[in-house]
Design an enzyme around this catalytic site. Structure first.
Site, PDB file in Angstrom:
ATOM      1  N   HIS A 146      -4.566  -9.814   0.389  1.00 61.15           N
ATOM      2  CA  HIS A 146      -4.122 -10.577  -0.775  1.00 61.15           C
ATOM      3  C   HIS A 146      -5.075 -11.745  -1.029  1.00 61.15           C
ATOM      4  O   HIS A 146      -5.505 -12.418  -0.072  1.00 61.15           O
ATOM      5  CB  HIS A 146      -2.721 -11.152  -0.536  1.00 61.15           C
ATOM      6  CG  HIS A 146      -1.655 -10.103  -0.420  1.00 61.15           C
ATOM      7  ND1 HIS A 146      -0.887  -9.709  -1.480  1.00 61.15           N
ATOM      8  CD2 HIS A 146      -1.237  -9.364   0.646  1.00 61.15           C
ATOM      9  CE1 HIS A 146      -0.019  -8.781  -1.078  1.00 61.15           C
ATOM     10  NE2 HIS A 146      -0.217  -8.555   0.212  1.00 61.15           N
TER      11      HIS A 146
ATOM     12  N   ARG B 192       2.321   1.009   1.942  1.00 60.54           N
ATOM     13  CA  ARG B 192       1.224   0.271   1.319  1.00 60.54           C
ATOM     14  C   ARG B 192      -0.070   0.543   2.078  1.00 60.54           C
ATOM     15  O   ARG B 192      -0.097   0.481   3.305  1.00 60.54           O
ATOM     16  CB  ARG B 192       1.476  -1.246   1.343  1.00 60.54           C
ATOM     17  CG  ARG B 192       2.664  -1.742   0.604  1.00 60.54           C
ATOM     18  CD  ARG B 192       2.476  -2.155  -0.852  1.00 60.54           C
ATOM     19  NE  ARG B 192       1.250  -1.908  -1.531  1.00 60.54           N
ATOM     20  CZ  ARG B 192       0.398  -2.846  -1.987  1.00 60.54           C
ATOM     21  NH1 ARG B 192       0.660  -4.104  -1.787  1.00 60.54           N
ATOM     22  NH2 ARG B 192      -0.692  -2.514  -2.638  1.00 60.54           N
TER      23      ARG B 192
ATOM     24  N   TYR C 236       3.139  -8.827   8.895  1.00 61.52           N
ATOM     25  CA  TYR C 236       2.756 -10.162   8.439  1.00 61.52           C
ATOM     26  C   TYR C 236       3.319 -11.216   9.379  1.00 61.52           C
ATOM     27  O   TYR C 236       4.382 -11.032   9.974  1.00 61.52           O
ATOM     28  CB  TYR C 236       3.297 -10.435   7.032  1.00 61.52           C
ATOM     29  CG  TYR C 236       2.532  -9.746   5.941  1.00 61.52           C
ATOM     30  CD1 TYR C 236       1.491 -10.385   5.291  1.00 61.52           C
ATOM     31  CD2 TYR C 236       2.855  -8.447   5.567  1.00 61.52           C
ATOM     32  CE1 TYR C 236       0.779  -9.744   4.290  1.00 61.52           C
ATOM     33  CE2 TYR C 236       2.150  -7.803   4.556  1.00 61.52           C
ATOM     34  CZ  TYR C 236       1.115  -8.462   3.931  1.00 61.52           C
ATOM     35  OH  TYR C 236       0.414  -7.827   2.942  1.00 61.52           O
TER      36      TYR C 236
ATOM     37  N   TYR D  69       1.672  -0.549   5.931  1.00 59.87           N
ATOM     38  CA  TYR D  69       3.057  -0.837   6.303  1.00 59.87           C
ATOM     39  C   TYR D  69       4.025  -0.156   5.346  1.00 59.87           C
ATOM     40  O   TYR D  69       3.692   0.102   4.185  1.00 59.87           O
ATOM     41  CB  TYR D  69       3.322  -2.342   6.400  1.00 59.87           C
ATOM     42  CG  TYR D  69       3.071  -3.151   5.150  1.00 59.87           C
ATOM     43  CD1 TYR D  69       4.035  -3.267   4.156  1.00 59.87           C
ATOM     44  CD2 TYR D  69       1.872  -3.822   4.987  1.00 59.87           C
ATOM     45  CE1 TYR D  69       3.813  -4.033   3.031  1.00 59.87           C
ATOM     46  CE2 TYR D  69       1.625  -4.586   3.854  1.00 59.87           C
ATOM     47  CZ  TYR D  69       2.597  -4.694   2.882  1.00 59.87           C
ATOM     48  OH  TYR D  69       2.369  -5.447   1.759  1.00 59.87           O
TER      49      TYR D  69
ATOM     50  N   HIS E 254      -4.622  -3.656   2.716  1.00 59.55           N
ATOM     51  CA  HIS E 254      -5.057  -4.496   1.594  1.00 59.55           C
ATOM     52  C   HIS E 254      -5.051  -5.946   2.032  1.00 59.55           C
ATOM     53  O   HIS E 254      -4.346  -6.328   2.971  1.00 59.55           O
ATOM     54  CB  HIS E 254      -4.133  -4.311   0.380  1.00 59.55           C
ATOM     55  CG  HIS E 254      -2.707  -4.668   0.673  1.00 59.55           C
ATOM     56  ND1 HIS E 254      -1.824  -3.785   1.257  1.00 59.55           N
ATOM     57  CD2 HIS E 254      -2.014  -5.820   0.494  1.00 59.55           C
ATOM     58  CE1 HIS E 254      -0.655  -4.374   1.415  1.00 59.55           C
ATOM     59  NE2 HIS E 254      -0.745  -5.610   0.972  1.00 59.55           N
TER      60      HIS E 254
HETATM   61 FE   LIG Z   1       0.826  -6.992   1.268  1.00 60.82          FE
END
Ligand SMILES: [Fe+2]
Length: 222
Positions: free
Chosen positions: A155, A150, A103, A142, A153
């Site tokens: 958000h 995870r 991120y 990640y 995806h």
């Molecule tokens: Fe996330």
């Protein structure tokens, strides 16, 4: 790009007999409240700092040369209410990891590479027919722990006055990590079907994979 909520789309949503509606036309009788998009955790990586470029093309950043790394995709969809009416003018906040699973956020502990060409965050408004669309890349998986990664995806946070705000996550159909994800597995199979999206090549977008995410939110009852 789909611009109308068609019967076919409603059927994809699993609305069954309630699917006799087109954009703008309410369905008589009780709304299909069981089809409301399930909430998912916001997670720790909602952007902390504003950024100048939050438009609908996350693969390009103003002032940067070149495109984001990763496989470009198109995500389109619509925000609708429990009566299948489109929700115009809703704020659709979208954020995700880059192709490496990192991120653009100072608290992300992942040591994966950053990508200055990837926008990472967009703020969109639904059109009069409730639709939205954006171009992005498939986010990388990640690690959360040694045992838990995870799955890819995106958000979403959807807000409009008069409706309950919804925070959720959209997943990619067919990804092996989906089955083991603790957050996705908080949902029932029926709920999962609302947030797991299939992507297929689109002639309209030069063969790029495209998927449709339909988000049903609830009106605030006065
Ligand atoms: Fe996330």
């Amino acid at each position: 790009m789909d611009k109308k909520i068609t019967r076919r789309t409603a059927l994809q949503l699993g609305l069954g007999a309630a699917a006799g509606s087109v954009a703008g036309a309410a369905i008589p009788g009780p709304g299909p409240s069981h089809c409301v998009t399930p909430a998912q955790t916001e997670g720790p990586f909602y952007p902390k700092h504003d950024q100048p470029d939050k438009d609908a093309d996350l693969t390009m950043v103003d002032g940067q040369t070149g495109a984001a790394k990763g496989e470009a995709i198109i995500v389109s969809g619509a925000v609708i209410d429990e009566s299948m009416k489109p929700v115009a003018g809703a704020l659709v906040d979208v954020w995700q990891a880059n192709t490496h699973g990192k991120y653009h956020h100072e608290d992300d502990p992942n040591t994966a590479p950053t990508d200055p060409q990837f926008q990472g965050w967009a703020q969109l408004r639904t059109d009069d027919d409730g639709t939205f669309s954006f171009k992005t890349i498939i986010p990388g998986a990640y690690p959360v722990s040694d045992e838990w990664w995870r799955p890819p995806h995106i958000h979403f946070k959807v807000a409009k006055r008069g409706y309950h705000e919804l925070t959720t996550q959209m997943y990619f159909a067919g990804n092996d990590l989906n089955e083991k994800d603790s957050i996705l597995n908080e949902l029932t199979d029926a709920e999962k079907s609302r947030v797991v999206v299939g992507f297929t090549p689109s002639d309209e977008h030069d063969g790029a994979n495209a998927g449709h995410f339909y988000i049903m939110i609830r009106k605030v009852i006065a």
